[in-house]
Write a protein that holds these residues in place. Sequence first.
Motif, PDB file in Angstrom:
ATOM      1  N   ALA A  93       0.849  -1.207   0.000  1.00 23.65           N
ATOM      2  CA  ALA A  93       0.000   0.000   0.000  1.00 23.65           C
ATOM      3  C   ALA A  93       0.879   1.249   0.000  1.00 23.65           C
ATOM      4  CB  ALA A  93      -0.913  -0.015   1.221  1.00 23.65           C
ATOM      5  N   GLU A  94       1.969   1.196   0.754  1.00 25.57           N
ATOM      6  CA  GLU A  94       2.877   2.358   0.800  1.00 25.57           C
ATOM      7  C   GLU A  94       3.553   2.566  -0.556  1.00 25.57           C
ATOM      8  OE1 GLU A  94       3.791   2.125   5.592  1.00 25.57           O
ATOM      9  OE2 GLU A  94       5.228   1.230   4.192  1.00 25.57           O
ATOM     10  N   ASP A  97       1.042   4.156  -2.827  1.00 18.97           N
ATOM     11  CA  ASP A  97       0.912   5.600  -2.522  1.00 18.97           C
ATOM     12  C   ASP A  97       2.013   6.389  -3.208  1.00 18.97           C
ATOM     13  OD1 ASP A  97      -1.259   5.254  -0.932  1.00 18.97           O
ATOM     14  OD2 ASP A  97      -0.151   5.257   0.966  1.00 18.97           O
ATOM     15  N   LYS A  98       3.230   5.868  -3.097  1.00 16.00           N
ATOM     16  CA  LYS A  98       4.380   6.561  -3.668  1.00 16.00           C
ATOM     17  C   LYS A  98       4.245   6.648  -5.194  1.00 16.00           C
ATOM     18  CE  LYS A  98       9.351   6.540  -3.102  1.00 16.00           C
ATOM     19  NZ  LYS A  98      10.106   5.585  -3.931  1.00 16.00           N
ATOM     20  N   LEU A 100       1.518   6.511  -6.989  1.00 13.60           N
ATOM     21  CA  LEU A 100       0.412   7.397  -7.381  1.00 13.60           C
ATOM     22  C   LEU A 100       0.822   8.863  -7.217  1.00 13.60           C
ATOM     23  CD1 LEU A 100      -2.652   5.505  -5.817  1.00 13.60           C
ATOM     24  CD2 LEU A 100      -1.971   5.576  -8.202  1.00 13.60           C
ATOM     25  N   GLU A 101       1.572   9.124  -6.164  1.00 13.02           N
ATOM     26  CA  GLU A 101       2.038  10.503  -5.930  1.00 13.02           C
ATOM     27  C   GLU A 101       2.942  10.955  -7.086  1.00 13.02           C
ATOM     28  OE1 GLU A 101       3.526  10.962  -1.909  1.00 13.02           O
ATOM     29  OE2 GLU A 101       4.529  12.811  -2.606  1.00 13.02           O
ATOM     30  N   ALA A 106      -4.743  10.167  -7.580  1.00 12.48           N
ATOM     31  CA  ALA A 106      -5.129   9.700  -6.245  1.00 12.48           C
ATOM     32  C   ALA A 106      -6.203   8.631  -6.336  1.00 12.48           C
ATOM     33  CB  ALA A 106      -5.649  10.871  -5.438  1.00 12.48           C
ATOM     34  N   TYR A 185      -5.837   1.039   7.569  1.00 12.95           N
ATOM     35  CA  TYR A 185      -4.978   1.944   6.788  1.00 12.95           C
ATOM     36  C   TYR A 185      -5.840   2.875   5.923  1.00 12.95           C
ATOM     37  CZ  TYR A 185      -1.046   3.077   3.579  1.00 12.95           C
ATOM     38  OH  TYR A 185      -0.077   3.707   2.827  1.00 12.95           O
ATOM     39  N   TYR A 186      -6.842   2.285   5.236  1.00 12.43           N
ATOM     40  CA  TYR A 186      -7.675   3.109   4.336  1.00 12.43           C
ATOM     41  C   TYR A 186      -8.834   3.776   5.074  1.00 12.43           C
ATOM     42  CZ  TYR A 186      -4.891   1.386   0.472  1.00 12.43           C
ATOM     43  OH  TYR A 186      -3.838   1.122  -0.381  1.00 12.43           O
ATOM     44  N   ARG A 189      -7.841   7.104   6.124  1.00 12.51           N
ATOM     45  CA  ARG A 189      -7.839   8.062   5.009  1.00 12.51           C
ATOM     46  C   ARG A 189      -9.232   8.567   4.658  1.00 12.51           C
ATOM     47  NH1 ARG A 189      -4.047   6.775   0.931  1.00 12.51           N
ATOM     48  NH2 ARG A 189      -2.121   6.255   1.978  1.00 12.51           N
TER      49      ARG A 189
END
Length: 216
Positions: A93-94, A97-98, A100-101, A106, A185-186, A189
């Motif tokens: 998941a991390e 995130d990276k 997608l960033e 998003a 985790y989600y 968010r």
Amino acid sequence: MRLIMLGAPGAGKGTHALLLSKEYNIPQISTGDILRSHIKNETDLGKKAKKYMDKGLLVPDELVVEIVKKRIQEEDCKEGFILDGFPRTIPQAEALDKALEELAIALDKVVNIDVPDEVIIKRMAGRRVCSNCGASYHIENKKPLKENICDECGSELKQREDDKEETVRKRLQVYEEQTKPLIEYYEKRGILLTIEGDGSVEEIGNKIKNTLEVSK
Ligand code: AP5
């Protein structure tokens, strides 16, 4: 629309990812299907992955992360995508995130399908998949038109190696330990939508669609 389908093995991620993919006209990206196609083609990745998958274990993060990073940058993902079976660990998941960033995009929502273990074990015992195109059926709930023959391509249907009861129980244990923490985790968010997934495919599909519409 960029979605993640979350849930235990057999919760219905693939079934509903396919329906949503048709509804929103965006690709379904199933890491399980991609890995199985590598196994079928006997690639290096497939040979490595098979050792884990046959035991009901997760394939190492670095292997799947690379697959997904490449796939979401393809042309057909411009308007969105549905990730089915990824991420499955906090490091995945991390890494997502990276990625997608870096792409300046998003996630919209994470659909978590919640189904009791006993229902899952029954579902998996009856699942049959096409040996050629991977289309998924069920001996009671989603019968092919002709017994044991794929509606899509006419090939023979088989039981997945990892759908034997003992392996399913291992996969459920792995889900509890490594994947379930993604719910929190989600949730933190504010993008998690949990759907009670014990019901007919149509009922659950309608619940998912309505919940996604309301949360827009
Ligand atoms: P993967 O292929 O992703 O398997 P899974 O997550 O265990 O999920 P399933 O495909 O078994 O179930 P599903 O939730 O999609 O349910 P489905 O809709 O098919 O992964 C396989 C393996 O690959 C993993 O164990 C791991 O080794 C590896 N892997 C994959 N991704 C990875 C990652 N990110 N990291 C590391 N390793 C990875 O439904 C199941 C059955 O029930 C079907 O027969 C269906 O017709 C039926 N059904 C569905 N909904 C209903 C309903 N409402 N009522 C009645 N029947 C239903």
